[in-house]
Design an enzyme around this catalytic site. Structure first.
Site, mmCIF file in Angstrom:
data_model
loop_
_atom_site.group_PDB
_atom_site.id
_atom_site.type_symbol
_atom_site.label_atom_id
_atom_site.label_comp_id
_atom_site.label_asym_id
_atom_site.label_seq_id
_atom_site.Cartn_x
_atom_site.Cartn_y
_atom_site.Cartn_z
ATOM 1 N N TYR A 88 65.485 49.468 40.838
ATOM 2 C CA TYR A 88 64.414 48.506 41.073
ATOM 3 C C TYR A 88 64.707 47.725 42.342
ATOM 4 C CZ TYR A 88 67.321 44.652 39.296
ATOM 5 O OH TYR A 88 68.316 43.728 39.121
ATOM 6 N N CYS A 89 63.650 47.090 42.850
ATOM 7 C CA CYS A 89 63.789 46.232 44.025
ATOM 8 C C CYS A 89 63.047 44.930 43.752
ATOM 9 C CB CYS A 89 63.315 46.940 45.290
ATOM 10 S SG CYS A 89 61.582 47.442 45.261
ATOM 11 N N ALA A 90 62.478 44.330 44.780
ATOM 12 C CA ALA A 90 61.855 43.012 44.648
ATOM 13 C C ALA A 90 60.596 43.040 43.783
ATOM 14 C CB ALA A 90 61.539 42.440 46.025
ATOM 15 N N CYS A 94 57.345 46.008 47.526
ATOM 16 C CA CYS A 94 58.559 46.564 48.117
ATOM 17 C C CYS A 94 58.681 48.047 47.762
ATOM 18 C CB CYS A 94 59.753 45.783 47.562
ATOM 19 S SG CYS A 94 61.361 46.430 48.022
#
Length: 136
Positions: A88-90, A94
């Site tokens: 996962y990211c932001a 993103c």
């Protein structure tokens, strides 16, 4: 009488099953990750692919911080080849998780994206933790 919803008929049930089964093979959501983590042995390695600063400011409890550029074959040697990685990211704005998933898959690693990232995690009302930068 038709409207924008009904003017195009729905897909056949078999097509719907195939589409969503395929979609769920590529992604999971924050609520499902939270349930799996609460179970104690989730069956995957959760990886926050953001940089150390955002990770330290708040991340999913139990997530490892391995920015996408550091997902190297050598770095992944600690896990068996069939280990599922959930990245996962932001958030939806993103594409870091998508890029990390592409990279991990190109290395032959099983991977899913946690859709929503940290934004989705917060939207679900799930607690995050703060810490110093950490990498596995």
């Amino acid at each position: 009488m038709t409207n924008p919803v009904t003017e195009i008929p729905p897909a056949a049930a078999e097509a719907v099953v195939a589409r969503y089964a395929e979609r769920l093979a590529f992604e999971t959501d924050c609520a499902d990750v939270a349930v799996a983590l609460r179970g104690g042995s989730p069956g995957f390695v959760l990886v926050d692919v953001r940089g150390p600063g955002p990770y330290a400011a708040g991340h999913v409890p139990g997530a490892l911080n391995i920015p996408r550029g550091k997902l190297t074959p050598r770095r992944l040697e600690d896990w068996p080849a069939d280990t599922l990685f959930v990245v996962y990211c932001a958030g939806p704005h993103c594409n870091g998780a998508d890029r990390a998933a592409l990279h991990l898959a190109s290395l032959g690693r099983p991977v899913k994206v946690m859709i929503g990232g940290m934004t989705g995690w917060a939207d679900e009302g799930l607690a995050s933790e703060r810490s110093g930068p950490s990498s596995a």
